[in-house]
Design an enzyme around this catalytic site. Sequence first.
Site, short mmCIF file in Angstrom:
data_model
loop_
_atom_site.label_atom_id
_atom_site.label_comp_id
_atom_site.label_asym_id
_atom_site.label_seq_id
_atom_site.Cartn_x
_atom_site.Cartn_y
_atom_site.Cartn_z
CG PHE A 58 -2.07 -1.07 0.99
CD1 PHE A 58 -2.83 -1.14 -0.16
CD2 PHE A 58 -2.28 -2.03 1.97
CE1 PHE A 58 -3.81 -2.11 -0.33
CE2 PHE A 58 -3.26 -3.02 1.82
CZ PHE A 58 -4.02 -3.05 0.66
CG PHE A 95 -2.04 5.19 -16.91
CD1 PHE A 95 -3.14 4.35 -16.97
CD2 PHE A 95 -1.21 5.09 -15.80
CE1 PHE A 95 -3.42 3.43 -15.96
CE2 PHE A 95 -1.48 4.19 -14.78
CZ PHE A 95 -2.58 3.36 -14.86
#
Length: 556
Positions: free
Chosen positions: A301, A381
């Site tokens: 995380f 991305f």
Amino acid sequence: MATDIEIARAAKKLPVQDIAARIGAAPKDIIPYGHDKAKLSAGFLQRQSARPDGKLILVTAINPTPAGEGKTTTSIGLADAMNRIGANTLLCLREPSLGPCFGMKGGATGGGLAQIVPMEDINLHFTGDFHAITSAHNLLSALVDNHIHWGGEPKLETVRTSWRRVMDMNDRSLRNIVSGLGGPGNGAPSETGFDITVASEVMAILCLATDAEDLEARLSRIIVGYTREKVAVTAADIKATGAMMALLRDAMLPNLVQTLENNPCLVHGGPFANIAHGCNSVIATSAALKMADYVVTEAGFGADLGAEKFLNIKCRQAGLAPDAVVLVATIRALKMHGGLAKDELSKVSYEALEKGLANLARHIENLRSFGLPVVVAINRFTTDTEGEVHALQAYCEKLSVSVALCTHWAEGGKGAETLARSVVKLIEDGTADFKPLYPDNLSLLEKIEAVAKSIYRADRVEAARAVKNLLAAWEKAGFGHLPVCMAKTQYSFSTDPALLGAPEGHVVRLREVRLAAGAGFVVAICGDIMTMPGLPRRPAAEHIHLNAHGQIEGLN
């Protein structure tokens, strides 16, 4: 582009003996599990101990969002890239839990062209480590109940029994149960419950033990409950340790697999970072440091959870000190932290990006407070615009932190070579001066407050009198020197998962504390976090199946 599982299935894997040779292991030094995975033998691990240590690189991330960050993918891409530029590098990762695989998060073997294989095996059952840990934990549960049933000494009181059960699956209905119903022959009725295996103290112990002797000593110290006089009863007291060791004999050995680019990877242990300490095993990390010039490992995380625990728990107990930290972020996730909804993330919004960058800055500041140099890895991305990338780079420049654009998902190690060179330079600069957040001699509550105020930027910690009394009792019993393991939502610096960005002045509500005497820490359960997760409305299990060729489909 093909799906992750299609890419993994088409991988040109080398025999595991060839991968073992890359780390100096002969065929006799490994225990093969088929052709493409193996365990390293205890004898081989022992022979590495005299070698000097390599450099340790920790990969962490901003607070996760549904937009995705790609921490594991980046760890794999970085290891492949470092080997591409001639830096002898070994990768160390955690094993995936079945709960997320069939739930919402999916597997943990990377993605695109930055994966470890065999993907299906690693995500589902692997070499049986999680099953062994589950069995060892539940064996202790059965022995506890049997001890009470037969009135064994010391007299363990049912109402003072604290040891629960575990299973490696998300099942909210088992969080709190009553066992022993149906009459005296079925045991004494008692309130108990299940946690997920990754939250098991046995999992934590296996991942923090340095060798078999240490593992056995830690298992012996597990506190399962108390007598009427409030004297602790341990696993050793009910003679459970030997049988648990028998079940964990092979599970304590690290697993060897490979990346898509045929670089070695040790995968071992799998505690979650939101409810446990979130790091792969000390045995694997320590061994890797003896076998390579550089070791890349990740903590689960965001850096407020996994990295904090890596630095305050794992490094403290194992004597480790990272030489550099990679902080992973995506522009999409930063915009989500800045207020954009998931279905709006393809839009260009410099306002949302600027707001979201506060989350990145908070993590950078926190990591630097440990005396560690940081490089930001932007997992790019295709929807990221040049303007957004430039704005992020300019922001990092203001913070005097290096930033590297990465395309390893699409290009494999080639797409992370810039990051690899930045990491090597950061290490060669020699600026790391690691120090944990708090000293051992603080009280347990003060340690919890130190994390809440320094890392989360909370205003205060609120705890019921009963919780404070438990902490005081444990200090009186000699456990005050232990570090704390914070259990809270991964989505926010606060205990409110909806409070994104970089909130300040919030309140951390300490709901429950648990003493993990064998693991060597105190678990502080905050807010509404659960140690047994539930499944989402549309679990991934609905889409996983076998095709006509007997191959697994739908696993991600």
